[in-house]
Design a protein around this motif. Structure first.
Motif: not given
Length: 351
Positions: A306-334
């Motif tokens: 369905l994604i390949q056919a363009g019927k589903l696209d959930m990338k808009f859910l991604i609001t934050h990206r950071a390397p594993l180095n910053d995962i503790l910050k991610g737990y706090d924010i998320f």
């Protein structure tokens, strides 16, 4: 591969740390070792972090939603080879036990179950994937890792919630909770042709996103309106044909039960930390059907198509990206819903 790797380790309620741990090795013939190239922080991780899932034994590497590259396979792995890009199911499945033969893969009796729960998880540089023949899925050419990142958990869970609701064309569907799972439930509910999808949440920015992305037709904030009354107004006084609870909390649970019409279906896919009361003295007469459970993650191939056919696209859910180095910050924010976060994506550790 290196002898040690970086990983986010749970050491008990409120105790997590990024540390060096041994790199996983092949144990069983159908194991694969996957280099994690992209992962996420999920609501279940937050439940574990806060001690809401005491069955998780410390120390445990957390994380269960990820994609990556296969770097090593056991002699029993037939379907994959080193270098393959794969999306991985959050639940492992042998395909041979009683529950797997029943199609209930989340109850596989091999003792593996969900990553970051009973086995080591994927908020790490590498992860061992048991039963790789069934749990791994090739990422087709032309799709990015972020295109399919959510198929292993939240998109499958949202689909499971919609599927269990038994939506029929023309139905009104109310989804309680506009977090990542709730939004995936709305997006996949569209596949059954409902006439109206109603998003319910207390955070206006999430409701606005659901409307903007076209996964919801109506948005209701229970802090501002009587949700049950508004839904009855929208349905000729009946109530929603199907309701989906995607949070795992008392208010959304009660709304899901209150807002469904007589003869309707209630689908519960939120992770509950505490017992809830079922008012049988009031509900039995409504002739409703209540379903619940952990995702089976058996629809990943269909979701990828369905994604390949363009019927589903959930990338808009991604609001934050950071390397594993910053995962503790991610737990706090998320974990604390700061900075309008919807989904925190973890990229590889930067050395």
């Amino acid at each position: 591969m290196q002898e040690t790797m970086k990983a986010l380790v749970y050491h008990g309620p409120e105790k997590i740390s990024l540390e060096d741990v041994p790199t996983p090795k092949i144990i069983e013939p159908d194991d694969a070792i996957v280099r994690v190239t992209t992962s996420t922080i999920c609501g279940t991780d937050i439940h574990i972090w806060h001690g809401g899932m005491p069955e998780v034994e410390a120390p445990r590497i957390l994380g269960h939603e990820f994609v990556g590259e296969i770097v090593e396979v056991g002699p029993g792995v037939r379907n994959f080879k080193p270098g393959d890009r794969v999306a991985v199911s959050c639940v492992t499945q042998c395909g041979e036990c009683f529950y797997c033969r029943q199609g209930m893969y989340s109850h596989c009796t091999t003792g593996s179950w969900i990553f970051g729960y009973m086995i080591e998880g994927a908020q790490a540089e590498y992860v061992r994937v048991p039963h790789a023949n069934m749990g791994c899925h090739l990422i087709p050419e032309g799709l990015t890792e972020e295109d399919v990142l959510f198929v292993g958990d939240i998109l499958s869970t949202g689909y499971f919630g919609a599927e269990q609701a038994c939506i029929e064309p023309g139905d009104t569907v109310a989804v309680m909770g506009c977090g990542p799972v709730g939004m995936c439930a709305m997006a996949t509910a569209r596949l059954w042709g409902p006439s109206k999808i109603i998003a319910v949440d207390t955070i206006d920015s999430r409701l606005e996103m659901a409307l903007k992305q076209g996964i919801a037709d109506v948005a209701l904030n229970p802090l501002k309106v009587d949700v049950a009354e508004e839904i009855r107004k929208l349905t000729g006084g009946l109530g929603a044909d199907r309701t989906i609870e995607a949070v795992g909390a008392k208010p959304t649970y009660e709304l899901a039960l209150e807002c469904v019409r007589a003869g309707g279906n209630v689908s519960l896919v939120g992770v509950f930390e505490k017992p809830q009361e079922l008012a049988m003295n009031k509900l039995w007469i409504k002739n409703i059907r209540i379903s619940m459970g952990l995702v089976k993650a058996n629809r990943i191939p269909e979701l990828i198509k369905l994604i390949q056919a363009g019927k589903l696209d959930m990338k808009f859910l991604i609001t934050h990206r950071a390397p594993l180095n910053d995962i503790l910050k991610g737990y706090d924010i998320f974990g604390n819903k700061k900075d309008n976060v919807i989904k925190w994506v973890v990229t590889p550790f930067e050395r």
